[in-house]
Design a protein around this motif. Structure first.
Motif, short mmCIF file in Angstrom:
data_model
loop_
_atom_site.label_atom_id
_atom_site.label_comp_id
_atom_site.label_asym_id
_atom_site.label_seq_id
_atom_site.Cartn_x
_atom_site.Cartn_y
_atom_site.Cartn_z
N ILE A 114 0.85 -1.20 -0.02
CA ILE A 114 -0.24 0.13 0.02
C ILE A 114 0.89 1.22 0.06
O ILE A 114 0.26 2.28 -0.61
CB ILE A 114 -0.91 0.12 1.20
N GLU A 115 1.93 1.00 0.60
CA GLU A 115 3.02 2.16 0.34
C GLU A 115 3.26 2.48 -1.08
O GLU A 115 3.45 3.74 -1.34
CB GLU A 115 4.26 2.08 1.29
N ALA A 118 -1.16 2.99 -3.49
CA ALA A 118 -2.31 3.07 -2.67
C ALA A 118 -3.65 2.39 -3.26
O ALA A 118 -3.95 2.74 -4.34
CB ALA A 118 -2.86 4.48 -2.17
N ARG A 161 -4.54 8.52 5.08
CA ARG A 161 -3.37 8.66 4.60
C ARG A 161 -3.15 8.25 3.26
O ARG A 161 -2.37 8.82 2.65
CB ARG A 161 -2.59 7.70 5.57
N PHE A 162 -3.99 7.08 2.84
CA PHE A 162 -3.91 6.61 1.57
C PHE A 162 -4.90 7.28 0.72
O PHE A 162 -5.23 6.72 -0.51
CB PHE A 162 -3.76 4.98 1.58
N CYS A 164 -8.12 6.54 0.31
CA CYS A 164 -9.03 5.34 -0.07
C CYS A 164 -10.16 5.10 0.78
O CYS A 164 -10.14 5.61 1.74
CB CYS A 164 -7.85 3.90 0.14
#
Length: 277
Positions: A114-115, A118, A161-162, A164
């Motif tokens: 995911i880093e 994303a 953060r992502f 999503c």
């Protein structure tokens, strides 16, 4: 977002009409039920993990589902390559972090994936979502040892953060996108006695994401259809052995009236802004 059986039915009909190809890199345990679940829904599953054919498969796919249930170095590299290729093609990506928190390999792999890319939607149980965010060892194998409500803070943090949508399954399913939170209150405890039900929910989420532009709506409606079909199936099943067959039949035959009579959706309290870690 509109919360109604009519909107869920509309999107289910769209999935059935378009029959999207959903590329799954999933685990050995989940392959059969996930593929059959997609077929019963009206989608077209592809189960392929060889690095050499990813480009060809993704070229004909409308969504990618990544499931880390049975990891190996080769599969990890294929997952990484597939997510990058799917993002390049603009395909929605669903990540199911199965068993995150149970081992360092699972936790590290999910976080690295995911880093690097994303996902559009993260779909997991409460323990997995908590561990993915905070690396807490609260996962018992691939089952959840936490209630979905306990993962809300982690879900809001991951979503922010992502950028999503985060879909947290449990007795009540919580779907989070930014400050928004929706709840699906369907399903049956018997579903927890059948392996790969959660993985199948992720596969169905991929099908809805392929046909519904808004990830929050796609994830919510996928869990709604999953929960309603599971609830109807549990009424007919004599136990966990017969549940999968009834589930597939209910998913295939699900009607507008059954959806309207069974569906329970609600708006959650949401968050103005997830607190920073």
């Amino acid at each position: 977002m509109e919360l109604s059986a009519e909107s869920v039915w509309q999107d289910l009909q769209e999935v059935r009409r378009r029959a999207p190809v959903v590329h799954n890199i999933t685990n050995y345990v989940a392959m059969e039920l996930s593929a059959n679940g997609l077929l019963a829904l009206g989608a077209s599953p592809v189960m392929a993990h060889a690095r050499e054919e990813l480009d060809d498969i993704l070229a004909i796919s409308q969504a990618l589902v990544i499931n880390i249930g049975t990891l190996s170095p080769m599969w990890i590299e294929s997952m990484r390559a597939a997510m990058k290729a799917a993002r390049h093609r603009g395909l929605p990506i669903v990540l199911d972090p199965v068993g995150v928190g149970a081992s360092r390999l699972r936790t590290r792999t999910a976080r690295e994936l995911i880093e690097e890319v994303a996902p559009t939607i993260i779909r997991g149980n409460a323990s997995e979502v908590i561990a993915l965010h905070a690396d807490l060892r609260t996962t018992r194998g691939v089952d959840s040892s936490a209630a979905a409500e306990e993962a809300l803070e982690a879900g809001f943090q991951l979503s922010r953060r992502f950028e999503c949508t985060v879909s947290i399954s449990g007795e009540v399913d919580h779907i989070i996108s930014g400050p928004q939170q929706l709840r699906v209150m369907n399903g049956s405890a018997l579903m927890t006695r059948v392996t790969a039900m959660g993985c199948t929910a992720s596969a169905l989420t991929g099908a809805f994401a392929a046909c519904v532009a808004a990830p929050l709506r796609a994830a919510t409606h996928a869990m709604a259809v999953m929960g309603v079909a599971g609830e109807l199936a549990a009424r007919r099943a004599e136990g966990p052995g017969s549940l999968p067959a009834h589930f597939l039949d209910c998913l295939y035959r699900l009607s507008e009236s059954e959806l309207r009579d069974t569906l329970r959706l609600a708006q959650g309290p949401g968050r103005e802004e997830a607190s920073r870690p």
